[in-house]
Design a protein around this motif. Structure first.
Motif, mmCIF file in Angstrom:
data_model
loop_
_atom_site.group_PDB
_atom_site.id
_atom_site.type_symbol
_atom_site.label_atom_id
_atom_site.label_comp_id
_atom_site.label_asym_id
_atom_site.label_seq_id
_atom_site.Cartn_x
_atom_site.Cartn_y
_atom_site.Cartn_z
ATOM 1 N N ALA A 75 9.108 7.485 3.325
ATOM 2 C CA ALA A 75 8.186 6.346 3.271
ATOM 3 C C ALA A 75 8.712 5.342 2.261
ATOM 4 C CB ALA A 75 6.780 6.804 2.854
ATOM 5 N N MET A 76 7.972 4.250 2.138
ATOM 6 C CA MET A 76 8.264 3.232 1.118
ATOM 7 C C MET A 76 7.313 3.480 -0.043
ATOM 8 S SD MET A 76 10.396 0.674 1.157
ATOM 9 C CE MET A 76 10.761 -0.611 -0.037
ATOM 10 N N TYR A 77 7.855 3.562 -1.253
ATOM 11 C CA TYR A 77 7.041 3.846 -2.420
ATOM 12 C C TYR A 77 7.083 2.659 -3.389
ATOM 13 C CZ TYR A 77 6.855 8.668 -0.850
ATOM 14 O OH TYR A 77 6.619 9.810 -0.116
ATOM 15 N N TYR A 78 5.900 2.269 -3.851
ATOM 16 C CA TYR A 78 5.786 1.148 -4.781
ATOM 17 C C TYR A 78 5.104 1.608 -6.063
ATOM 18 C CZ TYR A 78 6.648 -1.912 -0.754
ATOM 19 O OH TYR A 78 7.191 -2.540 0.342
ATOM 20 N N LYS A 83 9.461 -3.715 -6.516
ATOM 21 C CA LYS A 83 9.978 -4.099 -5.206
ATOM 22 C C LYS A 83 10.026 -2.944 -4.225
ATOM 23 C CE LYS A 83 12.616 -8.083 -6.738
ATOM 24 N NZ LYS A 83 13.897 -8.811 -6.700
ATOM 25 N N GLY A 84 9.789 -1.752 -4.698
ATOM 26 C CA GLY A 84 9.717 -0.617 -3.799
ATOM 27 C C GLY A 84 11.017 0.151 -3.654
ATOM 28 N N THR A 85 10.867 1.438 -3.346
ATOM 29 C CA THR A 85 12.010 2.313 -3.047
ATOM 30 C C THR A 85 11.731 3.000 -1.726
ATOM 31 O OG1 THR A 85 12.502 2.760 -5.373
ATOM 32 C CG2 THR A 85 13.328 4.341 -3.753
ATOM 33 N N GLY A 88 9.588 -7.936 -2.780
ATOM 34 C CA GLY A 88 8.474 -7.047 -3.083
ATOM 35 C C GLY A 88 7.148 -7.750 -2.899
ATOM 36 N N LEU A 89 6.116 -7.147 -3.428
ATOM 37 C CA LEU A 89 4.765 -7.702 -3.293
ATOM 38 C C LEU A 89 4.487 -8.614 -4.475
ATOM 39 C CD1 LEU A 89 3.039 -4.437 -2.202
ATOM 40 C CD2 LEU A 89 2.748 -6.572 -0.990
ATOM 41 N N GLN A 90 4.336 -9.895 -4.193
ATOM 42 C CA GLN A 90 4.052 -10.866 -5.241
ATOM 43 C C GLN A 90 2.558 -11.178 -5.235
ATOM 44 O OE1 GLN A 90 6.527 -12.347 -7.357
ATOM 45 N NE2 GLN A 90 7.765 -10.692 -6.502
ATOM 46 N N PHE A 91 1.929 -10.987 -6.381
ATOM 47 C CA PHE A 91 0.499 -11.248 -6.488
ATOM 48 C C PHE A 91 0.241 -12.747 -6.452
ATOM 49 C CE2 PHE A 91 -3.802 -10.826 -7.674
ATOM 50 C CZ PHE A 91 -4.076 -11.682 -8.726
ATOM 51 N N ALA A 120 6.953 -15.120 5.394
ATOM 52 C CA ALA A 120 6.700 -13.867 4.657
ATOM 53 C C ALA A 120 5.585 -13.108 5.337
ATOM 54 C CB ALA A 120 6.317 -14.167 3.208
ATOM 55 N N LEU A 121 5.355 -11.910 4.805
ATOM 56 C CA LEU A 121 4.201 -11.116 5.201
ATOM 57 C C LEU A 121 3.142 -11.322 4.120
ATOM 58 C CD1 LEU A 121 3.376 -9.096 7.393
ATOM 59 C CD2 LEU A 121 4.438 -7.293 6.046
ATOM 60 N N TYR A 122 1.974 -11.734 4.519
ATOM 61 C CA TYR A 122 0.896 -11.984 3.569
ATOM 62 C C TYR A 122 -0.142 -10.876 3.712
ATOM 63 C CZ TYR A 122 3.016 -16.477 2.725
ATOM 64 O OH TYR A 122 3.908 -17.457 2.373
ATOM 65 N N PHE A 123 -0.340 -10.160 2.603
ATOM 66 C CA PHE A 123 -1.283 -9.053 2.605
ATOM 67 C C PHE A 123 -2.571 -9.446 1.890
ATOM 68 C CE2 PHE A 123 0.842 -5.535 4.441
ATOM 69 C CZ PHE A 123 2.183 -5.653 4.136
#
Lengths: 110, 112
Positions: free
Chosen positions: A83-86, A102-104, B42-45, B87-90
């Motif tokens: 899976a992707m882990y954050y 950024k996740g692994t 990654g996920l940017q707030f 992008a993907l917006y969550f």
């Protein structure tokens, strides 16, 4: 400013081997740390949080304030762990902002 | 399904245009969060609302704005779109400020 660093974009291990997903953070106060996971075709979800000191699906993570780390570990990897882990940081109980690394991507080889 | 719902799932538009992304939180959740996930970023707030009020702001561009309505759904408005906004917006929601967020499936925006 708070920052979360996950140095590995991809980690491949064999089934049954130990797993360690690294997470380092930078924050001067008392942070709260979390691990989130996204399995294939599923939503991002909470795996565990350091405050709970719990073990979920065999995973554990210890907050090391001296090394500013919160590595995720599992003694024996399973295929379903792929899976992707954050890693994520919340700057204290009063904060509403959750900062993610950024996740692994973990790939468990059968 | 009482989970977080995001619409649309996919959106393709042109540079300079404006789009609105919509999010319905889980039943009972008062907080809504918006995140942007670009390639390799990654996920940017972006921003967080609690019961209609803005509570936290991240690296949200001035071209972007958001709001949370009395029924607790939220909208993220993106204007003067650029290629880099693809992008993907969550959207995520939470009931308590424990750090446990419940995520939607995301809205994938492609700007051509």
């Amino acid at each position: 400013a708070q920052r979360v660093t996950q140095p590995e974009k991809l980690l491949s291990v064999f089934k049954g081997a130990p797993v360690e997903l690294k997470c380092n953070y930078s924050y001067s106060g008392s942070p709260e740390l979390f691990w989130y996971v996204q399995y294939s075709r599923q939503r991002l979800q909470l795996l565990l949080r350091h405050i709970s000191r719990e073990s979920i699906k065999g995973f554990t993570a210890d907050l090391n304030k001296g090394e500013t780390s919160f590595h995720l570990k599992k003694p024996f990897a399973q295929e379903e762990d792929s899976a992707m882990y954050y890693c994520a940081l919340k700057s204290g109980a009063g904060s509403y902002q959750l900062t993610f690394g950024k996740g692994t991507k973990l790939s468990v080889i059968p | 399904d009482s989970g977080v719902t995001q619409t649309p799932k996919h959106l393709i538009t042109a540079t300079g245009q404006r789009v609105t992304l919509r999010c319905s939180p889980r039943s009972g959740d008062l907080s809504v969060y918006w995140y942007q996930q670009s390639l390799d970023q990654g996920l940017q707030f972006l921003i967080q609302y609690y019961n209609g009020e803005e509570r936290a702001k991240g690296n949200i561009l001035e071209r972007f704005s958001a709001q949370q309505f009395p029924d607790l759904h939220s909208e993220l408005n993106l204007s003067s779109l650029e290629l880099g906004d693809s992008a993907l917006y969550f959207c995520a929601s939470s009931r308590l400020n424990t750090g446990e967020l419940f995520f939607g499936e995301g809205s994938r925006l492609t700007v051509l």
